[in-house]
Write a protein that holds these residues in place. Structure first.
Motif, mmCIF file in Angstrom:
data_model
loop_
_atom_site.group_PDB
_atom_site.id
_atom_site.type_symbol
_atom_site.label_atom_id
_atom_site.label_comp_id
_atom_site.label_asym_id
_atom_site.label_seq_id
_atom_site.Cartn_x
_atom_site.Cartn_y
_atom_site.Cartn_z
ATOM 1 N N MET A 135 -54.405 -22.418 -9.666
ATOM 2 C CA MET A 135 -54.647 -21.113 -8.563
ATOM 3 C C MET A 135 -54.210 -22.018 -6.935
ATOM 4 O O MET A 135 -54.332 -23.424 -6.779
ATOM 5 C CB MET A 135 -55.885 -20.805 -8.613
ATOM 6 C CG MET A 135 -56.241 -19.886 -9.560
ATOM 7 S SD MET A 135 -55.246 -18.665 -9.948
ATOM 8 C CE MET A 135 -55.503 -17.706 -8.433
ATOM 9 N N GLY A 178 -54.807 -20.813 -3.662
ATOM 10 C CA GLY A 178 -55.746 -19.784 -2.940
ATOM 11 C C GLY A 178 -55.757 -18.857 -4.033
ATOM 12 O O GLY A 178 -56.525 -18.712 -5.110
ATOM 13 N N THR A 179 -55.380 -17.547 -3.581
ATOM 14 C CA THR A 179 -55.533 -16.300 -4.446
ATOM 15 C C THR A 179 -54.197 -16.424 -5.523
ATOM 16 O O THR A 179 -54.015 -15.172 -6.165
ATOM 17 C CB THR A 179 -55.523 -14.928 -3.857
ATOM 18 O OG1 THR A 179 -54.639 -14.770 -2.876
ATOM 19 C CG2 THR A 179 -56.867 -15.018 -2.892
ATOM 20 N N HIS A 180 -53.335 -17.005 -5.016
ATOM 21 C CA HIS A 180 -52.115 -16.806 -6.089
ATOM 22 C C HIS A 180 -51.888 -17.951 -7.072
ATOM 23 O O HIS A 180 -52.298 -19.070 -7.072
ATOM 24 C CB HIS A 180 -50.621 -17.482 -4.985
ATOM 25 C CG HIS A 180 -49.439 -17.789 -5.821
ATOM 26 N ND1 HIS A 180 -48.812 -16.605 -6.435
ATOM 27 C CD2 HIS A 180 -48.777 -18.819 -5.755
ATOM 28 C CE1 HIS A 180 -47.511 -16.953 -6.860
ATOM 29 N NE2 HIS A 180 -47.738 -18.367 -6.493
ATOM 30 N N ARG A 181 -51.607 -17.381 -8.235
ATOM 31 C CA ARG A 181 -51.412 -18.199 -9.636
ATOM 32 C C ARG A 181 -50.089 -18.836 -9.787
ATOM 33 O O ARG A 181 -48.968 -18.049 -9.809
ATOM 34 C CB ARG A 181 -51.971 -17.344 -10.542
ATOM 35 C CG ARG A 181 -52.003 -18.146 -12.173
ATOM 36 C CD ARG A 181 -52.637 -17.088 -13.114
ATOM 37 N NE ARG A 181 -52.580 -17.876 -14.537
ATOM 38 C CZ ARG A 181 -53.250 -17.525 -15.408
ATOM 39 N NH1 ARG A 181 -53.267 -16.046 -15.604
ATOM 40 N NH2 ARG A 181 -53.266 -18.315 -16.566
#
Length: 422
Positions: A133, A135-138
């Motif tokens: 991850m 942040g909120t991005h995978r």
């Protein structure tokens, strides 16, 4: 009409005696008496043959010298021969499966391919897909690989200063970075070349192309400057220096380098260390004893701690294509990560790859204690082959605005050097 088969009281079928004993010819009785004699004679003959075979094999083994070691330093090259597979049937002049299907080396420690003996890739983990991850991005576009240095043969190009570039200050490199030129190698070109043949490779140092920022196209220029301390097979290629990095959205700046230094690779005493600029402030061109290979990048992870956005470069907070090299605390295992979703991106239009802080955290989760960032963006490339036909590559990133290139396609960028593993 055939009679019905005999049925036992249990309901199971019994075999009909076609020649009842009362009607069996007299000579069959004689054969019954001779059968034990023939079996005894056969047993004695078999034992004699076994004794003769063992004695002959022992004589041959004693006469045949032990297999000489091959393929190592100071040893003869391993020989390879084609192996023919069994034939599974012929139709006319065609025999399926009768053709040569594999290369067999005369040393079981090597793998035969293309009539050459190669070290098997057990010391190189098969590239695994990244998954972490930011942040909120995978992040899932890219690979990581682990290398056991005690079994590895490390490759860094040993380029000399070319006549074509020697008159240009600070651009000492043989490379022609022209995509359609055979002397402009991508990472796969470096790895598959007969000279540097490698089972695994990633792009290496940051580099600057002479004139690049004048006309805006890296694929049309000639001479490059490879940044940072570089050593190949004990030979100094580039002295220690800071690294000039170009931001996607800002001007260039000089940052302190981190250097991966490898000692005695391929031996039980193999080890690697990370050095931080300045390592040799009074002697920037020195080569320490037993140092075989070195390559530089920007600092990323020091003693398990991210170096902060103020030190990491370039564009630490942007999600861009990245390459990095990490090292475990014991200095025995290299960890490479390449994150490349197939486009470069910019800070305003990110490639949905990774920031440097998240990349450092991921390397630490894989076991790295120290790490450096290698050149990124369109330069980020990974190549792997298991020497048995499997090839894995990261995605290409560059769009090229030159004749002969399709504007709707992406291409692998020629890079100034690489680090490979045989």
């Amino acid at each position: 009409m055939l009679s019905a088969p005999l049925i036992a009281s249990s309901g199971t079928r019994q075999k009909r005696d076609i020649f009842p004993e009362a009607t069996m010819p007299a000579q069959s009785k004689l054969s019954d008496r001779l059968l034990p004699v023939s079996r005894l004679a056969g047993s004695i003959l078999a034992r004699i043959l076994v004794v003769l075979f063992v004695a002959t094999a022992g004589t041959l083994a004693a006469a045949t010298p032990a297999h000489a070691k091959c393929g190592g330093d100071g040893q003869v090259p391993c020989k390879v021969e084609k192996v023919r597979s069994p034939c599974y049937g012929c139709w006319g002049s065609f025999c399926g499966g009768c053709y040569y299907t594999a290369d067999q080396c005369d040393d079981d420690n090597f793998v035969g391919r293309d009539l050459q003996c190669h070290k098997p890739t057990s010391h190189i983990s098969r590239p695994a897909t990244v998954d972490f991850m930011d942040g909120t991005h995978r992040v899932t576009e890219g690979y990581y690989v682990k290398i056991d240095l005690r079994l590895a043969d490390v490759v860094v190009p040993n380029l000399d200063y070319p006549a074509t570039c020697s008159r240009i200050a600070n651009f000492p490199n043989t490379l022609r970075t022209v995509a359609q030129d055979q002397n402009a190698p991508t990472v796969a070109d470096w790895a598959e070349s007969s000279y540097y043949r490698s089972s695994f490779a990633v792009n290496g140092s940051f580099f600057e192309v002479f004139g690049y920022y004048g006309n805006g196209d890296i694929h049309s220029e000639v001479c490059t400057h490879v940044y940072g301390y570089t050593v190949s097979d004990g030979k100094l290629i580039r002295r220690e220096e800071q690294i000039k990095v170009y931001s996607k959205d800002h001007g260039p700046r000089d940052v302190d380098a981190g250097t991966l230094m490898i000692f005695k690779a391929g031996t039980r005493d193999a080890r690697a260390t990370m050095g931080w600029y300045p390592m040799f402030p009074r002697h920037p061109s020195m080569v320490p004893p037993d140092l075989e290979d070195a390559i530089s990048g920007t600092q990323l992870l020091k003693n398990g701690v991210y170096v902060t956005d103020a030190v990491a470069a370039p564009d630490p907070t942007c999600r861009l294509a990245r390459s990095a090299a990490g090292l475990t605390a014991d200095g025995n295992t290299l960890i490479f990560v390449v994150v490349n979703p197939g486009k470069n991106g910019s800070c305003r239009d990110p490639a949905q790859a990774t920031t440097l802080a998240s990349l450092a955290a991921y390397l630490k989760s894989l076991g790295a204690e120290n790490a450096i960032s290698l050149d990124g963006g369109g330069s980020s490339q990974l190549y792997y082959t298991d020497n048995r036909g499997v090839v894995i590559r990261s995605l290409p990133s560059d769009r090229v605005g030159l004749p002969g290139f399709r504007p709707d396609k992406r291409y692998y960028r020629p890079v100034a050097n690489f680090i490979g593993i045989r």
